[in-house]
Design an enzyme around this catalytic site. Structure first.
Site, PDB file in Angstrom:
ATOM      1  N   HIS A  74     -47.082   5.882  18.074  1.00 53.13           N
ATOM      2  CA  HIS A  74     -45.698   5.596  18.451  1.00 53.13           C
ATOM      3  C   HIS A  74     -45.050   4.711  17.406  1.00 53.13           C
ATOM      4  O   HIS A  74     -45.606   3.669  17.033  1.00 53.13           O
ATOM      5  CB  HIS A  74     -45.646   4.892  19.810  1.00 53.13           C
ATOM      6  CG  HIS A  74     -45.799   5.825  20.966  1.00 53.13           C
ATOM      7  ND1 HIS A  74     -45.433   5.491  22.253  1.00 53.13           N
ATOM      8  CD2 HIS A  74     -46.258   7.087  21.034  1.00 53.13           C
ATOM      9  CE1 HIS A  74     -45.666   6.500  23.059  1.00 53.13           C
ATOM     10  NE2 HIS A  74     -46.180   7.484  22.343  1.00 53.13           N
ATOM     11  N   TYR A 203     -38.872   0.618  28.296  1.00 52.47           N
ATOM     12  CA  TYR A 203     -38.844  -0.646  29.025  1.00 52.47           C
ATOM     13  C   TYR A 203     -37.456  -0.764  29.658  1.00 52.47           C
ATOM     14  O   TYR A 203     -36.461  -0.893  28.943  1.00 52.47           O
ATOM     15  CB  TYR A 203     -39.093  -1.817  28.089  1.00 52.47           C
ATOM     16  CG  TYR A 203     -40.526  -1.960  27.637  1.00 52.47           C
ATOM     17  CD1 TYR A 203     -41.348  -2.937  28.178  1.00 52.47           C
ATOM     18  CD2 TYR A 203     -41.070  -1.114  26.662  1.00 52.47           C
ATOM     19  CE1 TYR A 203     -42.671  -3.088  27.771  1.00 52.47           C
ATOM     20  CE2 TYR A 203     -42.385  -1.249  26.256  1.00 52.47           C
ATOM     21  CZ  TYR A 203     -43.184  -2.244  26.818  1.00 52.47           C
ATOM     22  OH  TYR A 203     -44.486  -2.368  26.413  1.00 52.47           O
ATOM     23  N   PRO A 295     -48.818  -8.150  31.131  1.00 54.65           N
ATOM     24  CA  PRO A 295     -48.978  -6.929  30.330  1.00 54.65           C
ATOM     25  C   PRO A 295     -47.698  -6.434  29.659  1.00 54.65           C
ATOM     26  O   PRO A 295     -47.756  -5.467  28.901  1.00 54.65           O
ATOM     27  CB  PRO A 295     -49.472  -5.912  31.357  1.00 54.65           C
ATOM     28  CG  PRO A 295     -48.934  -6.393  32.658  1.00 54.65           C
ATOM     29  CD  PRO A 295     -48.951  -7.896  32.585  1.00 54.65           C
ATOM     30  N   LYS A 299     -50.360  -6.997  24.906  1.00 52.03           N
ATOM     31  CA  LYS A 299     -51.169  -7.867  24.051  1.00 52.03           C
ATOM     32  C   LYS A 299     -52.606  -8.055  24.519  1.00 52.03           C
ATOM     33  O   LYS A 299     -53.454  -8.492  23.723  1.00 52.03           O
ATOM     34  CB  LYS A 299     -50.524  -9.256  23.952  1.00 52.03           C
ATOM     35  CG  LYS A 299     -49.172  -9.308  23.272  1.00 52.03           C
ATOM     36  CD  LYS A 299     -49.254  -8.954  21.809  1.00 52.03           C
ATOM     37  CE  LYS A 299     -48.495  -7.675  21.561  1.00 52.03           C
ATOM     38  NZ  LYS A 299     -48.654  -7.100  20.254  1.00 52.03           N
ATOM     39  N   TYR A 387     -44.566  -7.024  18.686  1.00 57.67           N
ATOM     40  CA  TYR A 387     -45.084  -5.903  19.464  1.00 57.67           C
ATOM     41  C   TYR A 387     -46.099  -5.101  18.649  1.00 57.67           C
ATOM     42  O   TYR A 387     -47.176  -4.757  19.145  1.00 57.67           O
ATOM     43  CB  TYR A 387     -43.934  -4.992  19.914  1.00 57.67           C
ATOM     44  CG  TYR A 387     -44.322  -4.031  21.014  1.00 57.67           C
ATOM     45  CD1 TYR A 387     -43.953  -4.282  22.334  1.00 57.67           C
ATOM     46  CD2 TYR A 387     -45.056  -2.867  20.750  1.00 57.67           C
ATOM     47  CE1 TYR A 387     -44.298  -3.411  23.359  1.00 57.67           C
ATOM     48  CE2 TYR A 387     -45.410  -2.000  21.765  1.00 57.67           C
ATOM     49  CZ  TYR A 387     -45.031  -2.268  23.065  1.00 57.67           C
ATOM     50  OH  TYR A 387     -45.401  -1.404  24.068  1.00 57.67           O
TER      51      TYR A 387
END
Length: 393
Positions: A74, A203, A295, A299, A387
């Site tokens: 991704h 998200y 979550p 990480k 991220y």
């Protein structure tokens, strides 16, 4: 059964197994003790997003073949809020880095197969009762296997047995400092036999609460909804889950939510937790035994991998030079990255979730922060760099 080893590893999850594999490749013997059975460990649903550093470590230790075939790379994520959407492009903001979707269950299966075929002892259904002598040069692990009590002498003990494990209790209360935060919500996580509704993770922030759209494969979706603490999954029938996912991800453009049979449901509490130091004498903590992150920032598994990468390098340095310099620095080295990940995970969580009783003022601050990420390359780069994964050291 071996009664002495260089490194006794408590916990046969991804952290313990990756450490065992890296030690094997460095010519350092170890024994892995896992309290659960193999079937349980291989089916334990957890993380699914691997940073580039984690992928590189798995490849380097020989566990990358199936990952490279089946993992889904991704190059970004999508943020949704206020019926708008914005994509964060990782490569353009991080100098080419990306993440890979490959479930923890598959990472564990690959590492178990390697360990059983080539590595040192890996014992399932071997619960550890105590770690003794942390402050001596010969710590001892006491455990049960096949109905008998056993003692494993070690030069070093690596505690990779999770938040509820026994290893962290080898660090005395007077030495150990705990930092933690509890969140007033949980995640309802589901697996569904439905193709992902997006090529990348979504998200979604909304007044109804947070939602996350992820995947396990091109045919299986992994989905999450913010729910109150103490929620019973049985109170969420399939149709209610799908309707709520659709409502929380609504945008002012064409988009289709792919529905299908839901095959698993569970509720995941949200917490932040750090234990300092991560070393006491000859006992070293790694992964969830030392720290927990919510979550939202993806990480948890990656922090565990970073810990054992640092730890394996320190053991290799000791073997080659006789110096404990890197082992002595282990806790401080890891905690710098741990606290950065705690900050990022907390930021993602509080920005995207809706607190019970949240004021309109706080809601507008969240929208302002999301607007800042959507309009500022600097803010977007900060999110992308954290991220996709900061350097291990």
């Amino acid at each position: 059964m071996t009664v002495h080893t260089t490194v006794g590893i408590i916990g046969g999850g991804p952290a313990g197994l990756l450490l065992a594999r890296m030690l094997h490749n460095a010519g350092i013997d170890s024994v892995v003790l896992e309290s659960r059975g193999r079937d349980y460990v291989e089916q334990r649903q957890r993380a699914g997003i691997l940073e580039q550093g984690t992928v590189d470590a798995l490849r380097a230790c020989g566990a990358g073949d199936r990952l490279d075939r089946e993992g889904i790379v991704h190059a970004g994520i999508e943020l949704r809020y206020d019926r708008r959407s914005h994509r964060i492009d990782f490569p353009s903001l991080t100098g080419g880095r990306s993440v890979t979707v490959y479930a923890q269950t598959e990472v564990v299966k690959d590492l178990i197969a390697l360990q059983l075929r080539e590595g040192g002892p890996l014992l399932f259904e071997a619960p550890v009762h105590a770690v003794e002598g942390a402050g001596t040069d010969r710590p001892v692990i006491r455990y049960t296997h096949e109905g008998r009590e056993h003692t494993l002498g070690c030069d070093w003990v690596a505690g990779c047995d999770g938040f509820h494990g026994v290893a962290k209790h080898a660090v005395p209360d007077g030495v150990r400092t705990v930092f933690e935060r509890a969140y007033p919500y949980s995640w309802l996580g589901v697996l569904a036999d439905a193709p992902p509704s997006s090529d990348e993770l979504i998200y979604a922030h909304s007044e109804r609460g947070f939602a996350l759209f992820s995947m396990r494969s091109p045919a299986v979706s992994r989905l999450y909804l913010q729910v109150p603490n103490g929620t019973d999954p049985a109170d969420w029938p399939d149709e209610r889950i799908w309707d709520e996912l659709e409502a929380r991800s609504a945008v002012d453009r064409d988009w289709t939510l792919h529905r299908g049979p839901i095959t698993a449901k569970s509720v995941l509490p949200m917490r932040s937790h750090v234990t300092e130091p991560m070393r006491h004498g000859r006992v070293l903590l790694a992964g969830d035994a030392a720290h927990i992150v919510p979550p939202t920032g993806a990480k948890g598994l990656n922090l565990a991998a970073a810990d054992v990468i640092v730890l394996a390098q320190a053991f290799d340095h000791l073997k080659r030079t006789g110096s404990t310099e890197l082992l002595d620095a282990y806790s401080a080295t890891c905690l710098r990255r741990v606290w950065r990940a705690e900050h990022f995970s907390g930021f993602m969580t509080t920005t995207l979730h809706t607190d019970p009783g949240q004021s309109p003022f706080d809601s507008r601050l969240q929208i302002s922060q999301l607007d800042r990420i959507a309009t500022s390359p600097h803010a977007a780069a900060e999110l992308a760099e954290n991220y996709a994964g900061l350097p291990v050291v």
